[in-house]
Design a protein around this motif. Structure first.
Motif, mmCIF file in Angstrom:
data_model
loop_
_atom_site.group_PDB
_atom_site.id
_atom_site.type_symbol
_atom_site.label_atom_id
_atom_site.label_comp_id
_atom_site.label_asym_id
_atom_site.label_seq_id
_atom_site.Cartn_x
_atom_site.Cartn_y
_atom_site.Cartn_z
ATOM 1 N N VAL A 131 -6.990 1.147 -3.130
ATOM 2 C CA VAL A 131 -7.448 1.906 -1.970
ATOM 3 C C VAL A 131 -8.260 3.108 -2.458
ATOM 4 O O VAL A 131 -7.874 3.787 -3.406
ATOM 5 C CB VAL A 131 -6.258 2.388 -1.107
ATOM 6 N N SER A 155 -12.499 1.276 13.123
ATOM 7 C CA SER A 155 -11.612 0.427 12.344
ATOM 8 C C SER A 155 -12.255 -0.953 12.293
ATOM 9 O O SER A 155 -12.664 -1.490 13.330
ATOM 10 C CB SER A 155 -10.234 0.345 13.013
ATOM 11 N N VAL A 161 -13.098 -4.715 9.521
ATOM 12 C CA VAL A 161 -12.737 -5.560 8.380
ATOM 13 C C VAL A 161 -14.016 -6.093 7.752
ATOM 14 O O VAL A 161 -14.956 -6.468 8.466
ATOM 15 C CB VAL A 161 -11.849 -6.752 8.821
ATOM 16 N N ARG A 208 -9.923 -3.825 4.786
ATOM 17 C CA ARG A 208 -9.901 -3.138 6.072
ATOM 18 C C ARG A 208 -10.520 -1.763 5.850
ATOM 19 O O ARG A 208 -10.230 -1.099 4.860
ATOM 20 C CB ARG A 208 -8.489 -3.032 6.610
ATOM 21 N N VAL A 263 -9.480 -0.198 2.305
ATOM 22 C CA VAL A 263 -8.091 -0.624 2.120
ATOM 23 C C VAL A 263 -8.043 -2.148 1.928
ATOM 24 O O VAL A 263 -8.043 -2.916 2.903
ATOM 25 C CB VAL A 263 -7.224 -0.215 3.340
ATOM 26 N N THR A 301 -6.482 -5.465 1.814
ATOM 27 C CA THR A 301 -5.192 -5.998 2.263
ATOM 28 C C THR A 301 -4.935 -7.400 1.712
ATOM 29 O O THR A 301 -3.801 -7.857 1.716
ATOM 30 C CB THR A 301 -5.103 -6.009 3.803
ATOM 31 N N GLU A 317 0.382 -5.591 4.541
ATOM 32 C CA GLU A 317 0.544 -5.027 5.883
ATOM 33 C C GLU A 317 1.259 -3.677 5.876
ATOM 34 O O GLU A 317 0.879 -2.755 6.591
ATOM 35 C CB GLU A 317 1.300 -6.023 6.773
ATOM 36 N N TRP A 372 -1.118 -1.114 4.671
ATOM 37 C CA TRP A 372 -2.128 -0.877 5.702
ATOM 38 C C TRP A 372 -1.598 0.116 6.735
ATOM 39 O O TRP A 372 -2.302 1.058 7.111
ATOM 40 C CB TRP A 372 -2.539 -2.188 6.352
ATOM 41 N N ASN A 373 -0.383 -0.076 7.170
ATOM 42 C CA ASN A 373 0.212 0.847 8.144
ATOM 43 C C ASN A 373 0.293 2.266 7.570
ATOM 44 O O ASN A 373 0.007 3.246 8.262
ATOM 45 C CB ASN A 373 1.594 0.361 8.578
ATOM 46 N N MET A 417 -1.685 3.535 5.240
ATOM 47 C CA MET A 417 -3.040 4.070 5.109
ATOM 48 C C MET A 417 -3.590 4.549 6.452
ATOM 49 O O MET A 417 -4.352 5.510 6.501
ATOM 50 C CB MET A 417 -3.988 3.029 4.497
ATOM 51 N N GLN A 418 -3.183 3.909 7.531
ATOM 52 C CA GLN A 418 -3.608 4.381 8.855
ATOM 53 C C GLN A 418 -3.063 5.784 9.135
ATOM 54 O O GLN A 418 -3.759 6.635 9.693
ATOM 55 C CB GLN A 418 -3.156 3.408 9.944
#
Length: 178
Positions: free
Chosen positions: A44, A102, A104, A119, A140, A142, A152, A155-156, A158-159
């Protein structure tokens, strides 16, 4: 997660970020118009870039332009935009609101046949009177062919990091944009 205030561009910009981030300029050459931060335990990256303002007057086409430019630079095989939103600056300083995206991108890496799924979380701060677009991009991965993908759960996480970064981003010295 505890965040610390990170000074960017010699303190002209500040933002809340993970204290574990590594400054890429300690590892390789980075252009003067960029700050690149790396997460040491994944692939990342965060790129903060000062760009010439695009001619689009509306927020949506402006951020889509920057997302498309990133896809082009990454030689992305395909792209999808999932959402565009505006986050107002509620701090009362002169930092413009953040236009966020946001999306991909499927990005081929190292001549492998299966592209990485990256992402992208992007924020655009339009500094109108200086004709500058300040773009923050969280890349990011994924799904990838190496060990850098975060999956996943990552990812959560990083949000949450992205949200903290852009909501706290403050332009301290507009003289940065000469």
């Amino acid at each position: 997660m505890a965040f610390t205030t990170r000074e960017l561009f010699g303190g002209a910009i500040t933002a809340a970020a993970s204290p574990t981030l590594v400054d890429a300029s300690d590892l390789r050459q980075v252009p003067d118009t960029q700050e690149v931060l790396l997460y040491p335990d994944s692939s990342v990256s965060i790129i903060v870039e000062i760009l010439q303002r695009v001619d689009a007057e509306d927020d949506d086409p402006a951020i889509r332009y920057h997302f498309g430019s990133l896809a082009h630079d990454n030689s992305a095989q395909s792209t999808v935009v999932n959402a565009v939103a505006v986050i107002p600056n509620t701090r009362g300083d002169n930092t413009p609101p953040a236009i966020t995206l946001s999306g991909v991108q499927l990005v081929p890496k190292f001549n492998l046949t299966t592209p990485d799924q990256v992402r992208v979380l992007m924020a655009l701060f339009r500094v109108t009177d200086k004709r500058v677009d300040l773009v923050v991009t969280f890349n990011v991965p994924t799904q990838s062919q190496d060990d850098g993908a975060v999956g996943e759960e990552g990812w959560n996480k990083m949000q949450i990091h992205f949200d903290a970064f852009i909501r706290s981003l403050r332009i301290v010295d507009f003289g940065l944009f000469v």
